[in-house]
Design a protein around this motif. Structure first.
Motif, mmCIF file in Angstrom:
data_model
loop_
_atom_site.group_PDB
_atom_site.id
_atom_site.type_symbol
_atom_site.label_atom_id
_atom_site.label_comp_id
_atom_site.label_asym_id
_atom_site.label_seq_id
_atom_site.Cartn_x
_atom_site.Cartn_y
_atom_site.Cartn_z
ATOM 1 N N CYS A 11 -1.816 2.488 -0.965
ATOM 2 C CA CYS A 11 -0.886 1.643 -1.724
ATOM 3 C C CYS A 11 -1.618 0.465 -2.364
ATOM 4 O O CYS A 11 -2.598 -0.024 -1.813
ATOM 5 C CB CYS A 11 0.175 1.049 -0.797
ATOM 6 N N VAL A 30 10.790 -0.617 7.882
ATOM 7 C CA VAL A 30 10.199 -0.777 6.552
ATOM 8 C C VAL A 30 11.354 -1.196 5.656
ATOM 9 O O VAL A 30 12.341 -0.490 5.535
ATOM 10 C CB VAL A 30 9.582 0.549 6.053
ATOM 11 N N LEU A 78 7.416 4.523 2.578
ATOM 12 C CA LEU A 78 6.927 3.442 1.723
ATOM 13 C C LEU A 78 7.248 3.730 0.259
ATOM 14 O O LEU A 78 7.129 4.866 -0.196
ATOM 15 C CB LEU A 78 5.420 3.260 1.894
ATOM 16 N N THR A 82 8.396 -2.347 -1.140
ATOM 17 C CA THR A 82 8.466 -2.388 0.320
ATOM 18 C C THR A 82 7.793 -3.661 0.823
ATOM 19 O O THR A 82 6.738 -4.050 0.332
ATOM 20 C CB THR A 82 7.761 -1.163 0.933
#
Length: 110
Positions: A11, A30, A78, A82
């Motif tokens: 990410c 999350v 995710l 997030t």
């Protein structure tokens, strides 16, 4: 999110508080920015890689962005926006030392 491969997600992130270091654990739900409480999923993610301007580094300071690898449960949840919060670190064990009595006739006696 750039990609998910098995239990690892790659990410692009921005560190907004504290210093993110390799091995840091993120636990709990999350949460997607602006999501209602139902927009959460359980996770336990470990920060396993940080690439900053093409160079592998051990930490990331606030206000910087980097490409990171996160491994563990919750990688598939995710998405853009997030928000992850690091797990609190356990308190260090107290340091215990043993003091020996001074030998007879040493300082403190007259």
């Amino acid at each position: 999110m750039e990609s998910v491969n098995g239990g690892t997600a790659r990410c692009v992130v921005r560190c907004i508080g504290g210093t993110a270091r390799l091995g840091l654990i993120f636990v709990g739900p999350v949460t997607r920015a602006g999501a209602d409480p139902g927009g959460t999923a359980p996770a336990r993610l470990e920060l396993t890689g940080i690439t900053w301007y093409g160079k592998r580094v051990d930490s990331l300071d606030p206000s910087h962005s980097a490409l990171v690898d996160l491994s563990g449960a919750g990688t598939r949840t995710l998405a853009r926006g997030t928000v992850l919060t690091a797990a609190p670190r356990p308190a260090p064990a107290p340091v215990v030392t043993e003091a020996a009595a001074p030998p007879a006739g040493s300082a403190g006696t007259s």
